[in-house]
Structure formats: C-alpha cells, structure tokens
Design an enzyme around this catalytic site. Structure first.
Site, PDB file in Angstrom:
ATOM      1  N   GLY A  30       0.838  -1.191   0.000  1.00 17.30           N
ATOM      2  CA  GLY A  30       0.000   0.000   0.000  1.00 17.30           C
ATOM      3  C   GLY A  30       0.872   1.240   0.000  1.00 17.30           C
ATOM      4  CD  GLN A  35       3.430   5.934   2.557  1.00 20.07           C
ATOM      5  OE1 GLN A  35       2.439   5.408   2.074  1.00 20.07           O
ATOM      6  NE2 GLN A  35       4.386   5.260   3.181  1.00 20.07           N
ATOM      7  CB  CYS A  86       5.470   2.329   7.374  1.00 17.61           C
ATOM      8  SG  CYS A  86       4.884   3.818   6.577  1.00 17.61           S
ATOM      9  CG  LEU A  87       6.586   1.357   1.356  1.00 13.35           C
ATOM     10  CD1 LEU A  87       6.008   1.638  -0.016  1.00 13.35           C
ATOM     11  CD2 LEU A  87       7.618   0.249   1.297  1.00 13.35           C
ATOM     12  CG  HIS A 128      -0.542   1.441   7.294  1.00 14.33           C
ATOM     13  ND1 HIS A 128       0.358   1.012   8.241  1.00 14.33           N
ATOM     14  CD2 HIS A 128       0.180   2.133   6.378  1.00 14.33           C
ATOM     15  CE1 HIS A 128       1.577   1.424   7.904  1.00 14.33           C
ATOM     16  NE2 HIS A 128       1.494   2.103   6.777  1.00 14.33           N
ATOM     17  CD  GLU A 129      -0.880   2.746   2.736  1.00 13.05           C
ATOM     18  OE1 GLU A 129      -0.450   3.919   2.615  1.00 13.05           O
ATOM     19  OE2 GLU A 129      -0.123   1.782   2.969  1.00 13.05           O
ATOM     20  CG  HIS A 132       0.683   6.978   5.479  1.00 11.90           C
ATOM     21  ND1 HIS A 132       1.850   7.438   6.031  1.00 11.90           N
ATOM     22  CD2 HIS A 132       0.837   5.635   5.348  1.00 11.90           C
ATOM     23  CE1 HIS A 132       2.675   6.422   6.233  1.00 11.90           C
ATOM     24  NE2 HIS A 132       2.078   5.319   5.828  1.00 11.90           N
TER      25      HIS A 132
END
Length: 162
Positions: A30, A35, A86-87, A128-129, A132
């Site tokens: 995701g 990000q 997480c990226l 989660h996304e 962000h």
C-alpha cells in the site's frame, strides 16, 4: 492533512500509475500519495495474494486498486493485530491493533463512488494508508516505549548506512 481530489483527470491517473510502480519497487502492499510528496487523498493498495498455496507457483497475483478520497464510514468493535511496516519507516515493524473490519467509501479512477466492507489484511492496510492521509503513522498506534525503541533502531540503521 491531505487535500481531496476534485477531478479525476490524467494527472491523477498518472499519479496512481507512478504510485503503483513505486509501491512495487519498494515491495510494499500500500502507498498513500503523501508518501511520494503529493498532499492529495489518493491511496493505492495491492495485497499481491498468491493465486494458490502451491509452492511450485510462488508468484503473487498483481491486482492494484486505486482509492481516491477514501473515507472510513464505520469500524467494527472487534480488533485484530498485524505486524505492520511502512515504506516511510524502512525495515521497521511493530504489532499494531486496529479494528478488524471497516466500511470504506471512495472514488475509483472512473469517477464512480464505491463502498465496501473490508476485513483482514485489506482492512488493516486501508486504515494504515488513510492514517497517512491524516498525518498519522503506524508507530503512533504503539506504546511510547516500543516507538522509542523502533526509532532508535531506525536511527542506528541510517547511521550505519551513511
């Protein structure tokens, strides 16, 4: 806080394409637009689930989905735990507890409104996304002690890489 997308145009479609490519390159499932430095309410997700459990065919099936202006309408009273990464915080993971299910609405790339009850990994990834998009990271959901330990590990890894 990310801005809603007013019009789904070629720019938004290109953003989704670029985000999907970035997500795959980073081996993620995701990615939120913020990000990649774009403060708009755009998310891409692909759980890349295996077609079968057959060890002879370990290839994951790619099925990327774009969520424009996603919004959680409701969440379940039951919770589940997943090991999240997480990226934005590379190679750091922590167990996070979130509602097990959520009802989400969004616009597709075709401009059509969708609504779906999500559960399992998809529900976790979507929450989660969307976090962000709202300026929240998964580490904001863990204890201060665990967060401090994780951030120290991250700082050490960055120092060693420099």
């Amino acid at each position: 806080m990310c801005e809603p997308v007013a019009t789904i145009d070629d720019e938004v479609r290109q953003l989704v394409s670029d985000m999907t490519e970035t997500m795959y390159a980073a081996h993620g499932i995701g990615l939120a637009a913020i990000q990649v430095g774009v403060a708009r309410r755009v998310v891409v997700i692909d759980l890349q689930e295996r077609e079968s459990e057959d060890e002879e065919k370990p290839e994951a099936v790619r099925n990327p989905r774009a969520y424009i202006n996603p919004e959680i309408l409701s969440v379940s009273d039951e919770y589940s735990r997943y090991q999240e990464g997480c990226l934005s915080i590379p190679e750091q993971y922590a167990e996070v507890e979130r509602p097990a299910r959520c009802r989400v609405t969004w616009l597709g790339l075709d401009g059509e409104r969708h609504e779906e009850e999500m559960d399992g990994l998809l529900a976790t990834c979507m929450q989660h996304e969307i976090d962000h998009l709202n300026g929240v990271l998964f580490i904001d959901h863990i204890t201060r002690l665990k967060r401090d330990m994780l951030l120290k590990k991250l700082a050490k890894a960055r120092k060693n890489a420099a």
